[in-house]
Design a protein around this motif. Sequence first.
Motif, short mmCIF file in Angstrom:
data_model
loop_
_atom_site.label_atom_id
_atom_site.label_comp_id
_atom_site.label_asym_id
_atom_site.label_seq_id
_atom_site.Cartn_x
_atom_site.Cartn_y
_atom_site.Cartn_z
N LYS A 125 0.84 -1.20 0.00
CA LYS A 125 0.00 0.00 0.00
C LYS A 125 0.88 1.26 0.00
CE LYS A 125 -4.38 0.33 -0.38
NZ LYS A 125 -4.61 0.39 -1.82
N ILE A 126 1.92 1.22 0.87
CA ILE A 126 2.83 2.36 0.96
C ILE A 126 3.51 2.61 -0.39
CG2 ILE A 126 5.07 3.10 1.95
CD1 ILE A 126 3.03 3.34 4.06
N MET A 127 3.88 1.51 -1.05
CA MET A 127 4.55 1.64 -2.36
C MET A 127 3.62 2.31 -3.37
SD MET A 127 6.74 -1.01 -4.56
CE MET A 127 5.88 -2.50 -4.18
N GLU A 128 2.37 1.83 -3.40
CA GLU A 128 1.39 2.40 -4.32
C GLU A 128 1.21 3.90 -4.08
OE1 GLU A 128 -1.74 -0.99 -4.92
OE2 GLU A 128 -2.75 0.83 -4.27
N LEU A 129 1.03 4.25 -2.78
CA LEU A 129 0.80 5.66 -2.43
C LEU A 129 2.01 6.52 -2.76
CD1 LEU A 129 -1.02 5.24 1.02
CD2 LEU A 129 -1.98 6.19 -1.08
N ASN A 184 5.54 13.67 -5.61
CA ASN A 184 6.11 15.02 -5.53
C ASN A 184 7.11 15.17 -4.39
OD1 ASN A 184 4.89 15.97 -7.72
ND2 ASN A 184 3.09 16.81 -6.65
N PHE A 185 6.82 14.49 -3.28
CA PHE A 185 7.74 14.55 -2.14
C PHE A 185 9.10 14.00 -2.55
CE2 PHE A 185 9.83 12.37 1.38
CZ PHE A 185 10.03 13.44 2.24
N MET A 186 9.07 12.86 -3.26
CA MET A 186 10.32 12.24 -3.74
C MET A 186 11.07 13.21 -4.66
SD MET A 186 11.73 10.71 -6.61
CE MET A 186 10.54 9.96 -7.69
N VAL A 233 14.76 14.67 -4.05
CA VAL A 233 15.83 14.37 -5.02
C VAL A 233 16.47 15.68 -5.50
CG1 VAL A 233 16.26 13.53 -7.37
CG2 VAL A 233 15.01 12.10 -5.75
N ASN A 234 15.62 16.69 -5.78
CA ASN A 234 16.18 17.97 -6.24
C ASN A 234 17.09 18.60 -5.19
OD1 ASN A 234 15.11 17.93 -8.75
ND2 ASN A 234 13.21 18.97 -8.18
#
Length: 244
Positions: free
Chosen positions: A144-148, A154-156, A160-161
């Motif tokens: 579930k966490i992976m899907e979400l 956007n957080f990722m 990353v930026n």
Amino acid sequence: MIPSPTFSLYSTISKVYSGVPLLVSLNKDFSLPVEKIVSEAKNSKIVMICNPNNPTGVLYPEDEIKAILDTGVLVVLDEAYSEFSGHSNLNLLNHYDNLIVMKTLSKAFGLAGFRTGYCVASETLINSMSKVILPYNLNLISMKIMELAIENNNFMKDSVNKIKENRKYLYGAMQQLNGIDPLASSANFILFETENPKKIYESLLKKGILIRYFEGKNYLRTTVGTYEECVRLIDALKEIINVC
Ligand SMILES: Cc1ncc(COP(=O)(O)O)c(C=O)c1O
């Protein structure tokens, strides 16, 4: 076949499964020894490539990956750090059915504790893998966490930026330090050559900074942290170099 140095678990895990790891040395500049890999491909069951590579941070060009795929050998591409490079070889799956691309949520998504990731490959390969994979091998919460996380990425992208900005600062600041020779990186870490790796590693540890030490090698690897952490590392390195 494992172009090395790279993530040490490839070799360990292949031994656990009765494989015989064939380590092929990377070129001096840490690029892929493509000709050697291509010429030895027929003697291998799997060519395991980490792109960008851990611990070097080097991103291998797509043409080189294609040249290896063209031999027909099964290629497993570990893209654990690809988000930090802005490049993925997933598109090659449209042309090659001897390719498996592995992804993890442990790095760019910062979700290592959920032990979750996935691989992408042709239907034939996935069907073969499904025969030997344990049923229910991922728990519901991790799935579930992976899907979400993937749906709301956007957080990722923001983190990353930030890491890419900090990597730029850290690389530039390291280049100014005497006796420290950083390698340009496409990942969230920087490998640097130095004549005193053990001394630097131990001195940093005394200051509460843990980086990666490689026994018998003349390089060290540091993760790119927050801007404040990068500044702290540079200040500590300056102090250590002055007394080395
Ligand atoms: C190249 C590479 N692949 C995979 C992993 C681990 O991924 P996971 O946390 O999904 O097992 C690491 C972690 O250090 C890594 O460096």
